[in-house]
Design a protein around this motif. Structure first.
Motif, PDB file in Angstrom:
ATOM      1  N   ALA A  20      -1.758  17.288 -24.893  1.00 17.21           N
ATOM      2  CA  ALA A  20      -2.275  18.665 -24.862  1.00 17.21           C
ATOM      3  C   ALA A  20      -1.310  19.594 -24.152  1.00 17.21           C
ATOM      4  N   GLN A  73      -5.618  18.959 -27.481  1.00 19.84           N
ATOM      5  CA  GLN A  73      -6.278  20.020 -26.720  1.00 19.84           C
ATOM      6  C   GLN A  73      -7.763  20.055 -27.034  1.00 19.84           C
ATOM      7  N   TRP A  76      -9.392  24.689 -23.052  1.00 19.09           N
ATOM      8  CA  TRP A  76      -8.662  23.812 -23.975  1.00 19.09           C
ATOM      9  C   TRP A  76      -9.045  24.088 -25.428  1.00 19.09           C
ATOM     10  N   LYS A  95      -6.990  27.049 -26.532  1.00 21.67           N
ATOM     11  CA  LYS A  95      -5.599  26.705 -26.826  1.00 21.67           C
ATOM     12  C   LYS A  95      -5.477  26.097 -28.223  1.00 21.67           C
TER      13      LYS A  95
END
Length: 414
Positions: free
Chosen positions: A365, A373, A396, A399
């Motif tokens: 990630a 992620q 996350w 992202k």
């Protein structure tokens, strides 16, 4: 013509069915995949349409979620015990007509026992089941697509055009013209390989492998060459493989592989695994993947791991698969790091360990790998391997979503 029929119960697995339909329809074409909610028009007789679609179906995907077995109707009767239940009727017809049935387990469901099913459905438990997990949805669907291609060899993916011959001059010339309007005297062997592979078509898994191969080849840029179109200039960047004339064929690739070129060995493994440009031979694919992997080629190490995990060309062995994934991961390969996370999460080839799963997801990630992620977001959201933290989960997911990861986007909409 509908070759693939998706059977599901809305109260149990509608969301999975929709996501799976989108993936299969995108790959095989909407006309070849049937799902009732998208294909039955208002006013049409539901039973008649289902029966008609099952007449032409060659494969039936039967989605089984956690509550599939025990969902009840308004009277409290389990629906599968009702002879008029639509799902029971669909599966009964599938089994009676000997349509190739693939049970697909979703949402951590397990395969029911024959004693738990009506007698008319009992034989379903003898069918080998596939599992589709939230945390590895795309990888699991890729495996399912690979299985479908074996059952439906004549069904051509819509993203690729299968010629009547493997790599005839007309098809090759057409693709060469697309690659470059001003062809230099010499081209890389990789262009010849791309021509052979692309005109044959690849599964999603093989496309990913090819992208990883090309990604590694394009890392070393050459000095600027004669400007042509974008495709030819990008391909011109690689200095990895010896230049050959534009009449290069599989024989040149084989020669380079036999001389120890790891990239050529890796590409040759991909071609044998997919049967594109050469007769499909998974044992030979393993042989060439191994030669490249032993030289430290991370993409080949991943591919060899997949072959062991799926039992393709070798005896299935999750432990050995894990060893090859680890070799690639230790080189910083984000895909391998993510997959090791999955192996730890599911306890495949290793003792289940969600803390270690998080550790490996985080490695990938932090390199920007969207699937990792998303997986890391799931772990934070559910408090698995880490302290539950919805704020970090959202971070996350964001992202991954920014990179176009659909599951991450869906998670943010909850």
């Amino acid at each position: 013509m509908t070759e693939i029929f998706i059977c599901y119960r809305r109260d149990d697995s509608a969301a999975y069915a929709g996501r799976l339909y989108d993936q299969l329809a995108e790959y095989f074409g909407h006309d070849h995949v049937f799902m009732d909610i998208d294909h039955i028009e208002p006013g049409e007789d539901f039973v008649e349409v289902i029966q008609k679609k099952l007449t032409s179906a060659q494969v039936a995907i039967i989605l089984i979620g956690k509550h599939w077995l025990n969902i009840t109707d308004a009277t409290g009767q389990e629906r599968l015990d009702n002879p008029d239940d639509f799902v029971r009727l669909e599966i009964g017809t599938i089994l009676e007509r000997k349509i190739h049935a693939i049970p697909v387990l979703v949402g951590d469901a397990v395969m029911p026992k024959s004693s738990q099913l009506p007698e008319v459905l009992a034989s379903l438990v003898r069918r080998n089941a596939y599992e589709i997990s939230d945390t590895r949805f795309h990888d699991d669907v890729n495996k399912l697509i690979h299985a479908l291609e074996k059952v439906l060899p004549d069904l051509t993916p819509i993203n690729f055009t299968k010629p009547t011959h493997a790599h005839g001059p007309d098809d090759t010339q057409t693709l060469k013209d697309q690659l470059s309007k001003k062809k230099p005297r010499k081209v890389k062997i990789i262009i010849g390989v791309l021509i052979i592979i692309l005109i044959g078509g690849l599964t999603l898994t093989d496309q990913i492998s090819l992208k990883k191969i090309m990604g590694s080849l394009l890392l070393n840029e050459q000095k600027t060459r004669e400007k042509t179109d974008v495709a030819s200039s990008e391909l011109a960047k690689t200095d990895k493989i010896t230049e050959l004339t534009e009449d290069s064929t599989i024989s040149e690739l084989m020669e380079a592989a036999e001389q120890g070129d790891a990239e050529a060995q890796n590409i040759l493994g991909l071609m044998y695994a997919s049967g594109r440009g050469v007769a499909k031979n998974e044992a030979k694919a393993v042989e060439w993947y191994r030669k490249a992997a032993e030289q430290g080629n991370a993409t080949a190490q991943n591919s060899l791991g997949v072959m062991y995990e799926e039992g393709r060309g070798v005896v299935q062995d999750d432990t050995i698969a894990m060893e090859w994934y680890r070799k690639a991961a230790e080189q910083g390969d984000a895909w391998a790091q993510t997959y090791i996370g999955l192996m730890y999460e599911k306890g495949k080839g290793v003792t289940p360990d969600e803390v270690k799963a998080v550790e490996w997801y985080r490695k990938a990630a932090e390199q920007g790998y969207a699937t990792a992620q998303y997986n890391l977001g799931l772990m934070y959201e559910n408090g698995r391997g880490v302290t539950k933290d919805e704020i970090k989960a959202v971070e996350w997911y964001l992202k991954a979503a920014i990179q176009g990861h659909n599951e991450a986007r869906n998670a943010l909409q909850k």
